[in-house]
Design a protein around this motif. Structure first.
Motif, mmCIF file in Angstrom:
data_model
loop_
_atom_site.group_PDB
_atom_site.id
_atom_site.type_symbol
_atom_site.label_atom_id
_atom_site.label_comp_id
_atom_site.label_asym_id
_atom_site.label_seq_id
_atom_site.Cartn_x
_atom_site.Cartn_y
_atom_site.Cartn_z
ATOM 1 N N ALA A 1 0.695 -1.245 0.135
ATOM 2 C CA ALA A 1 0.062 0.017 -0.251
ATOM 3 C C ALA A 1 1.016 1.255 -0.070
ATOM 4 O O ALA A 1 0.671 2.116 -0.600
ATOM 5 N N PHE A 2 2.019 1.303 0.531
ATOM 6 C CA PHE A 2 2.883 2.161 0.711
ATOM 7 C C PHE A 2 3.359 2.674 -0.647
ATOM 8 O O PHE A 2 3.659 3.842 -0.961
ATOM 9 N N LEU A 3 3.687 1.686 -1.691
ATOM 10 C CA LEU A 3 4.038 2.040 -3.088
ATOM 11 C C LEU A 3 3.155 2.780 -3.634
ATOM 12 O O LEU A 3 3.429 3.526 -4.677
ATOM 13 N N LEU A 4 1.821 2.666 -3.294
ATOM 14 C CA LEU A 4 0.863 3.211 -4.092
ATOM 15 C C LEU A 4 0.533 4.771 -3.547
ATOM 16 O O LEU A 4 0.066 5.752 -4.142
ATOM 17 N N ASN A 5 0.747 4.661 -2.187
ATOM 18 C CA ASN A 5 0.340 5.991 -1.411
ATOM 19 C C ASN A 5 1.613 6.402 -0.505
ATOM 20 O O ASN A 5 1.239 6.167 0.648
ATOM 21 N N PRO A 6 2.696 6.787 -1.130
ATOM 22 C CA PRO A 6 3.914 7.380 -0.243
ATOM 23 C C PRO A 6 3.729 8.050 0.506
ATOM 24 O O PRO A 6 4.208 8.235 1.598
ATOM 25 N N GLU A 7 2.663 8.944 0.593
ATOM 26 C CA GLU A 7 2.510 10.020 1.304
ATOM 27 C C GLU A 7 2.111 9.579 2.960
ATOM 28 O O GLU A 7 2.033 10.521 4.042
ATOM 29 N N ALA A 8 1.593 8.257 2.772
ATOM 30 C CA ALA A 8 1.556 7.780 4.181
ATOM 31 C C ALA A 8 2.502 7.941 4.966
ATOM 32 O O ALA A 8 2.159 7.963 6.328
ATOM 33 N N LEU A 9 3.724 7.983 4.654
ATOM 34 C CA LEU A 9 4.940 8.103 5.692
ATOM 35 C C LEU A 9 4.756 9.277 6.531
ATOM 36 O O LEU A 9 5.054 9.456 7.609
ATOM 37 N N LEU A 10 4.098 10.434 5.848
ATOM 38 C CA LEU A 10 3.793 11.731 6.621
ATOM 39 C C LEU A 10 2.783 11.766 7.614
ATOM 40 O O LEU A 10 2.785 12.473 8.397
ATOM 41 N N PHE A 11 1.868 11.018 7.298
ATOM 42 C CA PHE A 11 0.687 10.989 8.093
ATOM 43 C C PHE A 11 0.665 9.986 9.157
ATOM 44 O O PHE A 11 -0.315 10.217 10.047
#
Length: 335
Positions: free
Chosen positions: A179-189
């Motif tokens: 999922a992180f590969l598709l939504n890398p902005e997850a690292l920020l939130f």
């Protein structure tokens, strides 16, 4: 009887017949649009960007006060009319502990391996805290069309009842790394520091409606990220409400869902969702009468909605949510 209703009914009969030809029957019953949908949730209705009719339990959604007159170009033609907005029961989401279980259809597909992809709940004593994992199914539910209501109203989409998405076949739903590969902005939130900023969103959701700028928050339901089926929490009802809302965000992020409540001239892609446009109503295991804004604590609406032994024909921890979305359109004359 409309052709759309006949097609949808035949699809439902086919699914139930397949269930009797070798599929295990999920402990539930098919949805009844007449009795299982909260009809008060279509309110308030707004005409001309000003006049508002109806109110739901004192919860007044944030309105953007659209101009009373609208002009829209579509297919080379111009429509001039009045801006109308209302809340439409248009989709439903299942969040289930039993993989391949479809509570809204009252049936279940055979699992290729017993327990494969089933939901789970981790121990609260684990190093990363308690987590709940559930599968999710997203349906197109055109309630007004199925019941042949407002047949001549131009604001309703022409869709058939359909199963549009199931997470059992989506590897990113069960794997945070994918999922992180598709939504890398997850690292920020998806971290404790960012979640501290969600406190105002939780307060706003419990008092009224959530704060749209804080798109990474789901009020009392947790964080929007990661866009997977694992969510922190111990309470099943709250966790499943959060996963149903996360499903909305995920589909919009993948350009598979549209915002119908911002532009009277048509729907828009919504890679970043506007939470205040959506409300959920729990229909399984126990039907609720509340139009729940995203993030409102289940202390206000969830009591008795998930009995330990289930309710009637409905198994515990297999939830069905009717999603009511804001629909804004331009109703008028096309020369």
């Amino acid at each position: 009887m409309s052709r759309m209703f006949i097609r949808s009914a035949l699809s439902l009969v086919l699914v139930l017949c397949l269930g009797s030809m070798g599929w295990a029957i999920c402990r539930s019953r098919p949805i009844n649009p007449v009795t299982d949908v909260c009809w008060n949730c279509i309110f308030p209705v707004q005409f001309g960007g000003r006049m508002t009719l109806g109110n739901t339990q004192g919860n007044v959604p944030p309105e953007d006060r659209s101009p009373p007159v609208c002009a829209c170009f579509s297919g080379g033609s111009l429509t001039i009319g009045v801006t109308v907005s209302f809340y439409e029961p248009a989709r439903m989401i299942e969040t289930v502990q039993d993989a391949y279980c479809f509570p809204s259809l009252g049936t279940q597909m055979s699992n290729p391996k017993p327990g494969f992809l089933n939901g789970s709940k981790s121990d609260a004593a684990a190093h990363d805290g308690a987590k709940i994992f559930q599968q999710a199914h997203y349906y197109i539910l055109p309630v007004f069309q199925l019941m042949n209501l407002f047949a001549d109203f131009p604001c309703l989409e022409e869709e058939d009842f359909d199963l549009a998405y199931m997470t059992e076949v989506d590897p990113t739903w069960s794997n945070d790394a994918l999922a992180f590969l598709l939504n890398p902005e997850a690292l920020l939130f998806a971290n404790p520091v960012s979640q501290l900023s969600c406190i105002p969103d939780s307060v706003a959701a419990n008092a009224g409606y959530p704060l749209d700028p804080l798109f990474w928050c789901m009020g009392s339901w947790g964080g929007s990220y990661p866009l997977t089926g694992s969510i922190e929490g111990r309470d099943d009802t709250t966790a499943n409400a959060g996963l149903a809302a996360r499903m909305l965000f995920k589909l919009g992020r993948e350009m598979l869902a549209f915002d119908t409540g911002s532009d009277p001239c048509g729907s828009r892609l919504m890679p970043i969702w506007k939470k205040s446009l959506y409300r959920l109503q729990i229909a399984r295991p126990v039907r609720g009468n509340d139009c729940i804004p995203i993030g409102r604590s289940d202390f206000l609406w969830g009591a008795g909605k998930n009995p330990p032994l289930g309710a009637g024909q409905n198994a515990p921890n297999n939830f069905l949510w009717v999603m009511t979305r804001k629909n804004k359109c331009c109703v008028g004359y096309t020369p």
